[in-house]
Scaffold this motif. Sequence first.
Motif, PDB file in Angstrom:
ATOM      1  N   LYS A  80       1.129  -1.278  -0.401  1.00 21.74           N
ATOM      2  CA  LYS A  80      -0.014  -0.136  -0.194  1.00 21.74           C
ATOM      3  C   LYS A  80       0.495   0.940  -0.444  1.00 21.74           C
ATOM      4  CE  LYS A  80      -3.889  -3.013   2.324  1.00 21.74           C
ATOM      5  NZ  LYS A  80      -4.991  -2.167   3.635  1.00 21.74           N
ATOM      6  N   TRP A  81       1.908   0.775   0.176  1.00 20.28           N
ATOM      7  CA  TRP A  81       3.479   2.714   0.525  1.00 20.28           C
ATOM      8  C   TRP A  81       3.208   2.799  -0.799  1.00 20.28           C
ATOM      9  CZ3 TRP A  81       7.209   0.359   4.122  1.00 20.28           C
ATOM     10  CH2 TRP A  81       6.398   0.306   5.837  1.00 20.28           C
ATOM     11  N   LYS A  82       3.211   4.701  -1.542  1.00 18.61           N
ATOM     12  CA  LYS A  82       3.808   4.673  -2.347  1.00 18.61           C
ATOM     13  C   LYS A  82       4.848   4.322  -2.265  1.00 18.61           C
ATOM     14  CE  LYS A  82       0.382   8.857  -2.213  1.00 18.61           C
ATOM     15  NZ  LYS A  82       0.351   9.968  -1.872  1.00 18.61           N
ATOM     16  N   ASP A  83       5.673   4.288  -3.857  1.00 20.67           N
ATOM     17  CA  ASP A  83       7.032   4.731  -4.159  1.00 20.67           C
ATOM     18  C   ASP A  83       7.712   5.632  -4.075  1.00 20.67           C
ATOM     19  OD1 ASP A  83       6.993   2.119  -5.962  1.00 20.67           O
ATOM     20  OD2 ASP A  83       6.493   3.330  -7.827  1.00 20.67           O
ATOM     21  N   ASN A  84       9.210   5.820  -3.762  1.00 23.55           N
ATOM     22  CA  ASN A  84       9.574   6.695  -2.756  1.00 23.55           C
ATOM     23  C   ASN A  84      10.615   7.074  -3.863  1.00 23.55           C
ATOM     24  OD1 ASN A  84      10.934   8.446  -0.935  1.00 23.55           O
ATOM     25  ND2 ASN A  84      11.469   6.870   0.438  1.00 23.55           N
ATOM     26  N   PHE A  85      11.421   7.972  -3.569  1.00 22.98           N
ATOM     27  CA  PHE A  85      12.528   9.174  -4.913  1.00 22.98           C
ATOM     28  C   PHE A  85      13.052   9.341  -4.231  1.00 22.98           C
ATOM     29  CE2 PHE A  85       8.008   7.963  -7.628  1.00 22.98           C
ATOM     30  CZ  PHE A  85       8.738   7.652  -8.623  1.00 22.98           C
ATOM     31  N   ILE A  86      14.353  10.434  -4.533  1.00 14.97           N
ATOM     32  CA  ILE A  86      15.264  10.093  -3.701  1.00 14.97           C
ATOM     33  C   ILE A  86      16.312  11.335  -5.207  1.00 14.97           C
ATOM     34  CG2 ILE A  86      15.624   8.881  -2.286  1.00 14.97           C
ATOM     35  CD1 ILE A  86      18.367   7.369  -3.209  1.00 14.97           C
ATOM     36  N   PHE A  87      16.681  12.399  -5.182  1.00 15.30           N
ATOM     37  CA  PHE A  87      17.821  13.324  -5.335  1.00 15.30           C
ATOM     38  C   PHE A  87      18.614  13.406  -4.512  1.00 15.30           C
ATOM     39  CE2 PHE A  87      19.447  17.789  -5.317  1.00 15.30           C
ATOM     40  CZ  PHE A  87      19.908  17.685  -6.328  1.00 15.30           C
ATOM     41  N   VAL A  88      19.493  12.678  -5.088  1.00 13.76           N
ATOM     42  CA  VAL A  88      21.149  12.668  -4.444  1.00 13.76           C
ATOM     43  C   VAL A  88      22.063  13.377  -5.202  1.00 13.76           C
ATOM     44  CG1 VAL A  88      23.208  10.787  -4.151  1.00 13.76           C
ATOM     45  CG2 VAL A  88      20.579  10.080  -4.130  1.00 13.76           C
ATOM     46  N   ILE A  89      23.079  14.028  -4.582  1.00 11.60           N
ATOM     47  CA  ILE A  89      23.506  15.295  -4.892  1.00 11.60           C
ATOM     48  C   ILE A  89      24.974  14.273  -4.170  1.00 11.60           C
ATOM     49  CG2 ILE A  89      25.271  17.281  -5.024  1.00 11.60           C
ATOM     50  CD1 ILE A  89      22.190  18.495  -3.977  1.00 11.60           C
ATOM     51  N   SER A  90      26.121  14.028  -4.942  1.00 11.25           N
ATOM     52  CA  SER A  90      27.048  13.435  -4.709  1.00 11.25           C
ATOM     53  C   SER A  90      28.788  13.522  -5.062  1.00 11.25           C
ATOM     54  CB  SER A  90      27.286  11.443  -4.069  1.00 11.25           C
ATOM     55  OG  SER A  90      27.617  11.244  -5.584  1.00 11.25           O
ATOM     56  N   ASN A  91      28.633  14.872  -6.059  1.00  9.38           N
ATOM     57  CA  ASN A  91      30.035  15.192  -6.076  1.00  9.38           C
ATOM     58  C   ASN A  91      29.991  16.551  -5.172  1.00  9.38           C
ATOM     59  OD1 ASN A  91      30.810  17.734  -7.777  1.00  9.38           O
ATOM     60  ND2 ASN A  91      31.273  16.170  -9.235  1.00  9.38           N
ATOM     61  N   GLY A  92      31.983  16.412  -5.096  1.00 16.22           N
ATOM     62  CA  GLY A  92      31.425  17.751  -4.052  1.00 16.22           C
ATOM     63  C   GLY A  92      31.621  18.871  -4.277  1.00 16.22           C
ATOM     64  N   THR A  93      31.483  19.395  -5.565  1.00 21.10           N
ATOM     65  CA  THR A  93      31.554  20.470  -5.942  1.00 21.10           C
ATOM     66  C   THR A  93      30.069  21.000  -5.889  1.00 21.10           C
ATOM     67  OG1 THR A  93      33.400  20.517  -7.926  1.00 21.10           O
ATOM     68  CG2 THR A  93      31.972  22.516  -7.832  1.00 21.10           C
ATOM     69  N   ASP A  94      29.106  20.283  -5.972  1.00 20.74           N
ATOM     70  CA  ASP A  94      28.244  20.049  -6.339  1.00 20.74           C
ATOM     71  C   ASP A  94      27.269  20.563  -5.088  1.00 20.74           C
ATOM     72  OD1 ASP A  94      27.901  20.437  -9.451  1.00 20.74           O
ATOM     73  OD2 ASP A  94      27.306  18.333  -9.053  1.00 20.74           O
ATOM     74  N   ALA A  95      28.270  19.803  -4.640  1.00 18.53           N
ATOM     75  CA  ALA A  95      27.358  19.469  -3.090  1.00 18.53           C
ATOM     76  C   ALA A  95      27.609  20.693  -2.507  1.00 18.53           C
ATOM     77  CB  ALA A  95      27.800  18.348  -1.593  1.00 18.53           C
ATOM     78  N   GLU A  96      28.714  21.783  -2.737  1.00 14.01           N
ATOM     79  CA  GLU A  96      28.958  22.519  -1.902  1.00 14.01           C
ATOM     80  C   GLU A  96      28.408  24.118  -2.467  1.00 14.01           C
ATOM     81  OE1 GLU A  96      33.112  25.910  -1.701  1.00 14.01           O
ATOM     82  OE2 GLU A  96      33.207  23.550  -2.722  1.00 14.01           O
ATOM     83  N   LYS A  97      28.319  23.537  -4.114  1.00 13.40           N
ATOM     84  CA  LYS A  97      26.788  24.853  -4.416  1.00 13.40           C
ATOM     85  C   LYS A  97      25.384  24.963  -3.481  1.00 13.40           C
ATOM     86  CE  LYS A  97      27.826  23.151  -8.272  1.00 13.40           C
ATOM     87  NZ  LYS A  97      27.458  23.695 -10.412  1.00 13.40           N
ATOM     88  N   PHE A  98      25.652  23.552  -2.987  1.00 15.19           N
ATOM     89  CA  PHE A  98      23.935  23.625  -2.236  1.00 15.19           C
ATOM     90  C   PHE A  98      23.958  23.514  -1.330  1.00 15.19           C
ATOM     91  CE2 PHE A  98      21.058  21.122  -0.097  1.00 15.19           C
ATOM     92  CZ  PHE A  98      20.196  20.902  -0.948  1.00 15.19           C
TER      93      PHE A  98
END
Length: 91
Positions: free
Chosen positions: A69-87
Amino acid sequence: MRISDLSIPEFAAYLGAFTDGEGHIARGIYKGCRIILSNSNQTVLDDIQLRLGYGTVHLRKGMYRQNAKWKDNFIFVISNGTDAEKFLLLV
């Protein structure tokens, strides 16, 4: 209002609140910083990815759907260090 309609300060505030409620930031020994946002609405995560211009959206499989009965679950992932810093500087 759509995510694409938000000003940069509004988007930054939205993203910070969304991360606080639906995400986490992890620092690993070998992989550096990793940011994960989770939601059952894939469109929201796709819109965030489109607005940022980085990160990936995935369907989360396995133990996270233990009940049919549970809905699908989606994830947004940032694993690049430069992108993580921008975030992190944005929020």
